[in-house]
Every structure is written in structure tokens, then in C-alpha cells.
Design a protein around this motif. Structure first.
Motif, short mmCIF file in Angstrom:
data_model
loop_
_atom_site.label_atom_id
_atom_site.label_comp_id
_atom_site.label_asym_id
_atom_site.label_seq_id
_atom_site.Cartn_x
_atom_site.Cartn_y
_atom_site.Cartn_z
N PHE A 23 0.85 -1.19 0.00
CA PHE A 23 0.00 0.00 0.00
C PHE A 23 0.88 1.23 0.00
N ARG A 24 0.43 2.22 -0.72
CA ARG A 24 1.18 3.45 -0.84
C ARG A 24 0.96 4.32 0.40
N ARG A 25 2.04 4.68 1.07
CA ARG A 25 1.95 5.57 2.24
C ARG A 25 3.10 6.57 2.13
N GLU A 26 2.76 7.80 1.76
CA GLU A 26 3.78 8.82 1.59
C GLU A 26 3.37 10.09 2.34
N LYS A 27 4.32 10.71 2.99
CA LYS A 27 4.07 11.93 3.74
C LYS A 27 3.59 13.04 2.80
N TYR A 28 2.63 13.79 3.28
CA TYR A 28 2.03 14.92 2.57
C TYR A 28 1.17 14.51 1.37
N ILE A 29 0.97 13.19 1.16
CA ILE A 29 0.06 12.74 0.11
C ILE A 29 -1.20 12.23 0.79
N GLU A 30 -2.32 12.85 0.49
CA GLU A 30 -3.54 12.61 1.25
C GLU A 30 -4.10 11.21 1.06
N TYR A 31 -4.08 10.75 -0.18
CA TYR A 31 -4.71 9.45 -0.44
C TYR A 31 -3.64 8.42 -0.82
N GLY A 32 -3.71 7.29 -0.15
CA GLY A 32 -2.83 6.17 -0.48
C GLY A 32 -3.57 5.18 -1.37
N GLY A 33 -3.23 3.94 -1.20
CA GLY A 33 -3.91 2.91 -1.97
C GLY A 33 -2.99 1.75 -2.29
N PRO A 34 -3.54 0.67 -2.87
CA PRO A 34 -2.72 -0.51 -3.19
C PRO A 34 -1.75 -0.20 -4.33
N ASP A 35 -0.53 -0.68 -4.19
CA ASP A 35 0.45 -0.49 -5.27
C ASP A 35 1.37 -1.71 -5.41
N GLY A 36 0.84 -2.90 -5.13
CA GLY A 36 1.62 -4.13 -5.28
C GLY A 36 1.72 -4.53 -6.75
N TYR A 131 -6.36 -5.63 -8.23
CA TYR A 131 -7.66 -6.03 -7.68
C TYR A 131 -8.46 -4.81 -7.20
N LYS A 132 -7.89 -3.63 -7.31
CA LYS A 132 -8.57 -2.44 -6.81
C LYS A 132 -9.80 -2.12 -7.67
N THR A 133 -10.92 -1.91 -6.99
CA THR A 133 -12.16 -1.49 -7.66
C THR A 133 -12.77 -0.35 -6.84
N SER A 134 -13.88 0.14 -7.34
CA SER A 134 -14.55 1.24 -6.63
C SER A 134 -15.13 0.78 -5.31
N THR A 135 -15.39 -0.52 -5.18
CA THR A 135 -15.96 -1.05 -3.94
C THR A 135 -14.94 -1.82 -3.11
N ASN A 136 -13.78 -2.05 -3.68
CA ASN A 136 -12.72 -2.77 -2.97
C ASN A 136 -11.44 -1.94 -3.09
N ARG A 137 -11.36 -0.93 -2.21
CA ARG A 137 -10.29 0.05 -2.37
C ARG A 137 -8.99 -0.34 -1.66
N ALA A 138 -9.06 -1.33 -0.83
CA ALA A 138 -7.83 -1.78 -0.13
C ALA A 138 -7.72 -3.30 -0.22
#
Length: 352
Positions: A23-36, A131-138
Motif C-alpha cells: 500500500f502506498r503511504r507517503e508523507k504529505y500525500i492525502e490518499y494512499g492505496g494498493p500499489d503491489g 484487484y482495486k475497484t470502486s468497492t474494494n479500495r484496499a
């Protein structure tokens, strides 16, 4: 170099690499998300026919071949590296057979430089970013990667030659190939001097062709008598056979029929190939007897008979002329044929 014309090996292509869960986790970036990222594809098993080889001896010492697997994916949508293909180099004329009772033919490599992807590597697994979708965000799903393929196979070599030498043991085949080619076959005054096939290149009347000498045949070779008929496979691909009959045999007609019967029992089209028939060792008898034995042999075979002595180098030219005619070669007396203009000179392949 030892001669080996069949070998059993194990081959396995590489498995695909696993996809990553990240999962993307970066300082000063508001939204993360899957990035595998996805895993890499596994390596293929590839067979390649290369010049300069005329034996499978290398496969006596290395019998297991495994292609590397793909690397796993990682974060930041980084895909895994592909596994490198494993290239297995074999002589031109190698057949790949299944490990079953029928020895089913799977591939036949008859052309120099021919490459065959025999087993494909497994595909890489999907990372969670896919696998990211609008209903499966993580999503935390991922794939492990597809497995590779594996199997045992037999390699069988059938040498590529233009002319095949056949005859009874001690008919003078090794002496002939030494006289007309660059071969150095063993010669002895006893049967079964030749224990393995020999190759030589003939240069005659402006052209070259390859001659294959195999161990002599005796009556019952198809049932395993003597060395048997296992080496006849090396002349299956030839275009013409040179049948040598020893003039010292008690009955030259019987000597001829023994070899012809074994060729017919073996099959594989050998009995239908063009044949040049020669009475060998004629330097040991007088001219009258040469004529009588030639006539007897011609009656038994229905073919013209050439008188030959490989040891004394008598009658070699007419025999080579006859072989060239069967091979479609142009002799000196023929009209010049128009040759296509090419920037590069023609390159003739030789297995030696």
C-alpha cells in the motif's frame, strides 16, 4: 570424443513469481492505496539445433535442466523480473521423444539454428493493485504465480548425411570413407571394427556431400544379432545408399541379400532409397573373376555393379560420380548452370 546417440533428460520451465501486497503511504500525500506489482514470468525451456555437434555425450553428465523462476513483484507498482530462458543446445538432427512405451515423437530439429520453445514458463501472479475497484479500495488479494511445466524426455540423434554406407562387417566401408573423405575411421582385419557411426565430407567434381558409415549388418540384426540395427537410424535421412560387397565372400549374391533383408526388416523407407552397388577389394582377384562376380551380383540385385578397391584406390571416381548423379550434383562435363547473383557466397553446412 565419445559417441552417444540417445539420452534421457529431465526438463522443467520456471514458475511465475508471486504478486505483491503493498500500500502506498507517503508523507504529505492525502490518499494512499494498493500499489503491489505483478510477479515476473518464469523462464522457458528452449531447444536449439547448433552446428559442430554430432553426439549427445554432454547429456550423459548433465541430465536435469531447470529454467529460473520469475521474481516477485514489489511496492510502487514494480513488476518482478522475468526468469531467463534456458537454451539447451543439441546437434542438428536431434529428435525429442516422449517418455512413454511408444516413444512418441514430439519434435524433430533438422535445420541449423532452429529453435523450439518446448516448455513455457509459468505466468507471474497478479499484485493487489490489479484487484482495486470502486468497492474494494484496499484489496489484499494476490496470486502466487503459475507453476512451470516439467517432464522427462528422450533425445535421439539421427545424423544428417547425404550418403549412407551399408554392407556386411569387414566389407571395407571404413577403408572407403577414409579414402574419399577427411575421416579417420578405425580399420582392422576383423569383423565389427566400426562400433559407432562415422561421418566424412567428400569433395568431388566441385561439390561436397556428407557420407555416413555405420557398423556392419549381419543376418538377424533386426532381432539384435551382432551390434543389431540400432545404428540404421543414422542413415534414415540419407538420399542414397552405397552398398559395398566384399569380393572375397563365399557367395556375393547371398551377402547382398542378407543386407537387403535387414534393411527391409528395419523399414523406415531404407529399402526404397536409391542404391549404388559396388564390388569391393577387386585388387585381390583377377579381372576375369571380377567380371564373373559382378555379373552374379548384378543378376541378384538387378542393379549395375561397379568394381572398386578402396584400399588400392581403384575405381573410386566412377563410384563418386554415380553418387553425385543420385544427389543431383553437376559434373565437369555438364553445361554450366546459371547461378543467382548474391552478395554473399553460398555457405554449405557440415556436421564436422
Amino acid at each position: 570424443m565419445h559417441f552417444l546417440d540417445q539420452a534421457k533428460i529431465f526438463v522443467r520451465s520456471g514458475a511465475g513469481g508471486p504478486g505483491a501486497v503493498s500500500f502506498r503511504r507517503e508523507k504529505y500525500i492525502e490518499y494512499g492505496g494498493p500499489d503491489g506489482g505483478n510477479g515476473g514470468k518464469g523462464g522457458d525451456i528452449v531447444f536449439e539445433a547448433v552446428p559442430g555437434l554430432n553426439t549427445l555425450i554432454d547429456f550423459r553428465y548433465t541430465q536435469h535442466f531447470r529454467a529460473p523462476r520469475g521474481k516477485g513483484g514489489s511496492g510502487s507498482n514494480r513488476f518482478g523480473a522475468y526468469g531467463e530462458d534456458l537454451v539447451i543446445k543439441v546437434p542438428v538432427g536431434t529428435q525429442i521423444l516422449a517418455d512413454d512405451e511408444e516413444r512418441t515423437l514430439l519434435a524433430d530439429l533438422t535445420t541449423e539454428g532452429e529453435r523450439l520453445v518446448f516448455l513455457k514458463g509459468g505466468d507471474g501472479g497478479r499484485g493487489n493493485a490489479t484487484y482495486k475497484t470502486s468497492t474494494n479500495r484496499a484489496p489484499r488479494q494476490h496470486q502466487k504465480g503459475w507453476p512451470g511445466e516439467e517432464m522427462y524426455v528422450w533425445l535421439r540423434l539421427k545424423l544428417l548425411a547425404d550418403v549412407g554406407l551399408v554392407g556386411l562387417p569387414n566389407a571395407g566401408k571404413s577403408t572407403f570413407i577414409n579414402a574419399v573423405t577427411n575421416a579417420d575411421a578405425k580399420v582392422g582385419a576383423y569383423a565389427f571394427t566400426t562400433l559407432r557411426p562415422q561421418l566424412g565430407v567428400v569433395s568431388h567434381q566441385g561439390r561436397e556431400f556428407v557420407v555416413a558409415d555405420i557398423p556392419g549388418l549381419i543376418e538377424g540384426a533386426a532381432e539384435g544379432a551382432g551390434i543389431g540395427d540400432r545404428f540404421l537410424g543414422h542413415i534414415e535421412r540419407t538420399r542414397v545408399l552405397l552398398h559395398l560387397v566384399d569380393c572375397q565372400d563365399e557367395d556375393v549374391a547371398t551377402s547382398y541379400r542378407i543386407v537387403r533383408d535387414e534393411l527391409e526388416n528395419y523399414g523406415a523407407g531404407l529399402e526404397d532409397k536409391a542404391v549404388v552397388l559396388a564390388l569391393n577389394k577387386v585388387d585381390t582377384i583377377d579381372a576375369e573373376l571380377v567380371e564373373a562376380l559382378s555379373a552374379e551380383l548384378a543378376d541378384a540385385s538387378g542393379l549395375p555393379v561397379l568394381a572398386l578397391s578402396a584400399a588400392a584406390e581403384i575405381g573410386l571416381e566412377p563410384v563418386l560420380d554415380a553418387l553425385s548423379e543420385h544427389l543431383g550434383g553437376r559434373l565437369d562435363g555438364d553445361a554450366d548452370e546459371e547461378q543467382p547473383d548474391t552478395d554473399e557466397p553460398a555457405k554449405s553446412w557440415s556436421p564436422l
